[in-house]
Design an enzyme around this catalytic site. Sequence first.
Site, PDB file in Angstrom:
ATOM      1  N   ASP A 258      -7.595   4.454  69.153  1.00 37.51           N
ATOM      2  CA  ASP A 258      -7.576   5.587  68.110  1.00 37.51           C
ATOM      3  C   ASP A 258      -6.882   5.349  66.685  1.00 37.51           C
ATOM      4  O   ASP A 258      -5.454   4.798  67.000  1.00 37.51           O
ATOM      5  CB  ASP A 258      -7.053   6.955  68.742  1.00 37.51           C
ATOM      6  CG  ASP A 258      -7.395   8.179  67.840  1.00 37.51           C
ATOM      7  OD1 ASP A 258      -8.387   8.802  68.192  1.00 37.51           O
ATOM      8  OD2 ASP A 258      -6.856   8.495  66.660  1.00 37.51           O
ATOM      9  N   ASN A 266      -7.749   9.886  55.293  1.00 38.30           N
ATOM     10  CA  ASN A 266      -8.920  10.349  54.445  1.00 38.30           C
ATOM     11  C   ASN A 266      -8.245  11.306  53.537  1.00 38.30           C
ATOM     12  O   ASN A 266      -9.216  11.426  52.375  1.00 38.30           O
ATOM     13  CB  ASN A 266      -9.705  10.968  55.488  1.00 38.30           C
ATOM     14  CG  ASN A 266     -10.769   9.904  56.237  1.00 38.30           C
ATOM     15  OD1 ASN A 266     -11.215   8.969  55.672  1.00 38.30           O
ATOM     16  ND2 ASN A 266     -11.192  10.342  57.267  1.00 38.30           N
ATOM     17  N   HIS A 271     -12.596   9.583  51.907  1.00 39.41           N
ATOM     18  CA  HIS A 271     -13.495   9.200  52.936  1.00 39.41           C
ATOM     19  C   HIS A 271     -13.943   7.921  52.862  1.00 39.41           C
ATOM     20  O   HIS A 271     -14.245   7.023  53.748  1.00 39.41           O
ATOM     21  CB  HIS A 271     -14.646  10.130  53.158  1.00 39.41           C
ATOM     22  CG  HIS A 271     -14.106  11.539  53.683  1.00 39.41           C
ATOM     23  ND1 HIS A 271     -13.807  11.751  54.949  1.00 39.41           N
ATOM     24  CD2 HIS A 271     -13.849  12.754  53.167  1.00 39.41           C
ATOM     25  CE1 HIS A 271     -13.445  13.114  55.386  1.00 39.41           C
ATOM     26  NE2 HIS A 271     -13.382  13.515  54.101  1.00 39.41           N
ATOM     27  N   ASP A 275     -13.758   5.021  55.591  1.00 43.63           N
ATOM     28  CA  ASP A 275     -14.776   4.330  56.227  1.00 43.63           C
ATOM     29  C   ASP A 275     -14.527   2.992  56.084  1.00 43.63           C
ATOM     30  O   ASP A 275     -14.923   2.253  57.025  1.00 43.63           O
ATOM     31  CB  ASP A 275     -16.237   4.804  55.334  1.00 43.63           C
ATOM     32  CG  ASP A 275     -16.920   6.311  55.823  1.00 43.63           C
ATOM     33  OD1 ASP A 275     -16.263   6.841  56.630  1.00 43.63           O
ATOM     34  OD2 ASP A 275     -17.691   6.853  55.091  1.00 43.63           O
ATOM     35  N   GLU A 301     -12.584   8.257  64.460  1.00 48.56           N
ATOM     36  CA  GLU A 301     -11.937   7.035  64.390  1.00 48.56           C
ATOM     37  C   GLU A 301     -11.580   6.487  65.742  1.00 48.56           C
ATOM     38  O   GLU A 301     -10.958   5.564  66.174  1.00 48.56           O
ATOM     39  CB  GLU A 301     -10.412   7.040  63.798  1.00 48.56           C
ATOM     40  CG  GLU A 301      -9.544   8.177  64.497  1.00 48.56           C
ATOM     41  CD  GLU A 301      -9.547   9.697  64.065  1.00 48.56           C
ATOM     42  OE1 GLU A 301      -8.701  10.077  64.368  1.00 48.56           O
ATOM     43  OE2 GLU A 301     -10.886   9.666  64.038  1.00 48.56           O
TER      44      GLU A 301
END
Length: 378
Positions: A258, A266, A271, A275, A301
Amino acid sequence: MLDERTLFFVLALIPGLLALVCGSLRTGLGEDARGLGHQALSLALLAIASAVVSIFGQVWSVAFGLACWFASMAIMTMAVRHFASAGSRSWLWLAAAAPVFLVAITLQGSPRADVWRILLVSALFIACAAGGIRALARLPAPARPRGTPLIALGFALGILVSLFRAIAMPILDVQSAFLMDGTSIASIFLLGMLICLTLVSLGLIMGAADRVRVRLGRLASTDALTGVLNRRGFQERAPDLLALPAGESEAHALALLDLDAFKRLNDRLGHATGDEALVQLARLIGGQARANDVVARLGGEEFVVLLPATGAGGAKAWAEQLRAVIEAELRAADGIAVTASIGVAAVPAGTPLESLYRLADAALYHAKDSGKNRVVLA
């Protein structure tokens, strides 16, 4: 037995309908239906030739029919070669058919010349069919679509009826004017070729459907952003690997990963930046994964890596190496470093995936609570 004019009419109707089906599928399915465009053209030429011969039955129509027949057979081989992804030299078949046709058309007029013409026509089809079968045989067994045996069967039948006609007509001293000879030999040949063309066409259609099925299955099990497996794909593959013997390690391992502070990343940078970080992360994991490891993005994630036949010590060492690579190489916008926490668990072969996941998940939470950017073994 049906008379030849009726058979030629059928030979125009059925290939004509199959040409419409093949052409429509090629337009609608794109690359998954490769080969069907050529097959549609081949069938259309054959349907036109058969219709012209059936209606007129004169010398000029025989010459026209022969031209279409020769082109149709060569293009059908091109269709199968494209189906088998062996199309780089496909046009050579059409180029080779042209001089053979010119020789055959000069042999019209006498019974003896007709025998040679029949032999040429048969030889051309047998060569085309053999070329198609050879292209199919070169396909690796796992990559052969389901329609492949049907195509091979169609070609084999075509070769048999071509040999039958080439051998029987000279022996029986039958005169021929492009199959309008009034004998059962011509009727058997026409019926055999009709079945041959139908089998080849159905095989190509089945192959296209099989490729669509495989592509849709791949899309359903692949994460669109990163290209690794998604949760569904992982849940389909992992249980089978966990059930296998683990070898000397006597265990299978799972690493649950993670990204640290991903939500803040973010919120701060957007975002799109998040990404991009996930795409980079998937690339880094893939670079560290071994040939038999299974990498997946479970959502957000969170990534998971199944490490078959890997004991606890080996799995922890692998995860620590991955953590270090991520810390050293994963960067967001403006060079902001991104780290990851990893939970690792190892269990005996045959342990359910749910149990292994719970252990790794608990280890991941421990890694997060212990300060992040670390590996914890359950």
